[in-house]
Write a protein that holds these residues in place. Structure first.
Motif, short mmCIF file in Angstrom:
data_model
loop_
_atom_site.label_atom_id
_atom_site.label_comp_id
_atom_site.label_asym_id
_atom_site.label_seq_id
_atom_site.Cartn_x
_atom_site.Cartn_y
_atom_site.Cartn_z
N LYS A 187 32.63 -15.92 -12.44
CA LYS A 187 33.77 -15.17 -11.92
C LYS A 187 34.80 -15.00 -13.05
CE LYS A 187 37.29 -15.15 -8.38
NZ LYS A 187 37.85 -15.86 -7.21
N PRO A 188 35.26 -13.78 -13.27
CA PRO A 188 36.24 -13.55 -14.35
C PRO A 188 37.45 -14.48 -14.24
CG PRO A 188 35.45 -11.47 -13.48
CD PRO A 188 34.91 -12.54 -12.57
N THR A 194 0.80 -1.21 0.00
CA THR A 194 0.00 0.00 0.00
C THR A 194 0.84 1.27 0.00
OG1 THR A 194 -0.11 -0.08 2.41
CG2 THR A 194 -1.91 -1.13 1.19
N ASP A 195 2.06 1.19 0.52
CA ASP A 195 2.88 2.39 0.62
C ASP A 195 4.27 2.09 0.08
OD1 ASP A 195 4.12 4.71 1.31
OD2 ASP A 195 3.84 4.51 3.46
N ASP A 196 4.69 2.82 -0.96
CA ASP A 196 5.99 2.59 -1.56
C ASP A 196 7.14 2.86 -0.60
OD1 ASP A 196 4.99 1.77 -3.97
OD2 ASP A 196 4.98 3.78 -4.84
N SER A 197 6.91 3.65 0.43
CA SER A 197 7.98 3.95 1.39
C SER A 197 8.25 2.76 2.32
CB SER A 197 7.62 5.19 2.21
OG SER A 197 6.48 4.93 3.00
N GLU A 198 7.41 1.73 2.29
CA GLU A 198 7.58 0.57 3.15
C GLU A 198 8.32 -0.58 2.48
OE1 GLU A 198 3.97 -0.70 4.98
OE2 GLU A 198 3.31 1.35 5.30
N VAL A 199 9.12 -0.28 1.45
CA VAL A 199 9.86 -1.32 0.75
C VAL A 199 10.96 -1.84 1.67
CG1 VAL A 199 11.39 -1.78 -1.19
CG2 VAL A 199 9.38 -0.35 -1.51
N GLU A 200 10.95 -3.14 1.89
CA GLU A 200 11.92 -3.77 2.77
C GLU A 200 13.21 -4.04 2.01
OE1 GLU A 200 12.34 -7.68 5.63
OE2 GLU A 200 10.44 -7.21 4.69
N SER A 201 14.34 -3.67 2.61
CA SER A 201 15.61 -3.92 1.95
C SER A 201 16.10 -5.33 2.27
CB SER A 201 16.65 -2.88 2.39
OG SER A 201 16.91 -3.03 3.77
N ILE A 202 16.99 -5.82 1.44
CA ILE A 202 17.60 -7.13 1.67
C ILE A 202 19.11 -6.97 1.58
CG2 ILE A 202 15.63 -8.44 0.81
CD1 ILE A 202 17.18 -8.85 -1.77
N ASP A 203 19.84 -7.94 2.10
CA ASP A 203 21.30 -7.85 2.05
C ASP A 203 21.88 -9.13 1.44
OD1 ASP A 203 21.37 -9.82 4.08
OD2 ASP A 203 21.60 -8.34 5.67
N GLN A 204 23.20 -9.15 1.31
CA GLN A 204 23.85 -10.27 0.64
C GLN A 204 23.67 -11.58 1.40
OE1 GLN A 204 28.41 -9.55 2.15
NE2 GLN A 204 28.11 -9.57 0.00
N GLU A 239 30.33 -13.43 -0.28
CA GLU A 239 31.23 -12.39 -0.80
C GLU A 239 31.06 -12.16 -2.30
OE1 GLU A 239 32.33 -15.08 1.08
OE2 GLU A 239 32.30 -13.91 2.92
N GLN A 240 30.48 -13.12 -3.01
CA GLN A 240 30.30 -13.00 -4.45
C GLN A 240 28.95 -12.38 -4.82
OE1 GLN A 240 31.38 -17.33 -4.91
NE2 GLN A 240 32.37 -16.54 -6.74
N ILE A 241 28.28 -11.81 -3.84
CA ILE A 241 26.96 -11.23 -4.07
C ILE A 241 27.02 -9.74 -3.78
CG2 ILE A 241 24.55 -11.23 -3.29
CD1 ILE A 241 25.06 -14.20 -2.43
N ASP A 242 26.50 -8.95 -4.70
CA ASP A 242 26.42 -7.51 -4.53
C ASP A 242 24.96 -7.10 -4.63
OD1 ASP A 242 27.51 -4.85 -4.28
OD2 ASP A 242 27.05 -4.59 -6.41
N VAL A 243 24.47 -6.41 -3.60
CA VAL A 243 23.08 -6.00 -3.57
C VAL A 243 23.01 -4.48 -3.55
CG1 VAL A 243 20.89 -6.13 -2.33
CG2 VAL A 243 22.44 -8.08 -2.28
N GLY A 244 22.32 -3.93 -4.56
CA GLY A 244 22.04 -2.50 -4.59
C GLY A 244 20.59 -2.29 -4.21
N GLN A 245 20.09 -1.08 -4.45
CA GLN A 245 18.71 -0.77 -4.06
C GLN A 245 17.71 -1.73 -4.70
OE1 GLN A 245 17.56 3.27 -4.65
NE2 GLN A 245 15.51 2.94 -3.87
N ASN A 246 17.74 -1.90 -5.99
CA ASN A 246 16.84 -2.82 -6.70
C ASN A 246 17.61 -3.70 -7.67
OD1 ASN A 246 14.40 -1.95 -5.50
ND2 ASN A 246 14.35 -0.20 -6.87
#
Length: 177
Positions: free
Chosen positions: A129-130, A42-52, A80-87
């Motif tokens: 991985k490169p 219902t509210d876009d400001s309530e988006v839950e963040s996640i981490d690696q 360590e091989q995971i990078d999480v940004g906003q979306n």
């Protein structure tokens, strides 16, 4: 698949120690996707963040297509091989051998697990991985092209193998009790 084993004797590592917190994903259900019906936000400001660590919990127990081990046990994936940004989530994985013919299937397993678990607002990039695979560019192109992924998921034999890899996803909590 074709029956050829690309790494007949992989090195198996101990599972990493869990952090003290309980994962949101230990129930095997996503907090964002309601299996009973559509998710209501219902509210876009309530988006839950996640981490690696949360992303790692989703993919660590995916089964390797060739061996009775998880991707974590074979050190194919790590937090360590995971990078999480906003979306945006980027996962870099390491095949067990440079000529691994299962790399595309492993990457596809990771992609499908995340597509089933994360909110649609996340863009997911899966990369080898490169320097860890002889066909790194081709595998990366295959895994990050929507049309190629969709075509792969129309192949019943491939989907059956993929589902076997994903059967163990989310079951890591039993390993630490």
């Amino acid at each position: 698949m074709n029956g050829e084993i690309f790494n007949p004797n992989p090195t198996v590592f101990a599972l990493s120690k869990r952090s003290g917190r309980k994962s949101k994903f230990e129930t095997g259900r996503s907090l964002w996707i309601d299996n009973e019906g559509p998710l209501e936000q219902t509210d876009d400001s309530e988006v839950e963040s996640i981490d690696q660590d949360e992303i790692f919990d989703l993919i660590r127990s995916i089964a390797d297509p060739e061996h009775p081990n998880s991707l974590e046990e074979l050190r194919v994936v790590s937090a360590e091989q995971i990078d999480v940004g906003q979306n945006h989530v980027t996962i870099e994985f390491t095949p067990t051998v440079p000529h691994c013919g299962m790399s595309t299937l492993i990457g596809l397993s990771i992609r499908v697990r995340l597509l089933r678990s994360l909110p649609q607002r996340f863009k997911v990039d899966i990369k080898v991985k490169p320097g860890s695979h002889q066909s790194e560019l081709a595998v990366n192109k295959q895994l990050n092209d929507k049309e190629r992924v969709a075509a792969a998921l129309e192949n019943p034999a491939l989907v059956e193998t993929l589902e076997k890899c994903l059967e163990t996803a989310g079951m890591q909590s039993e390993l630490y009790d």
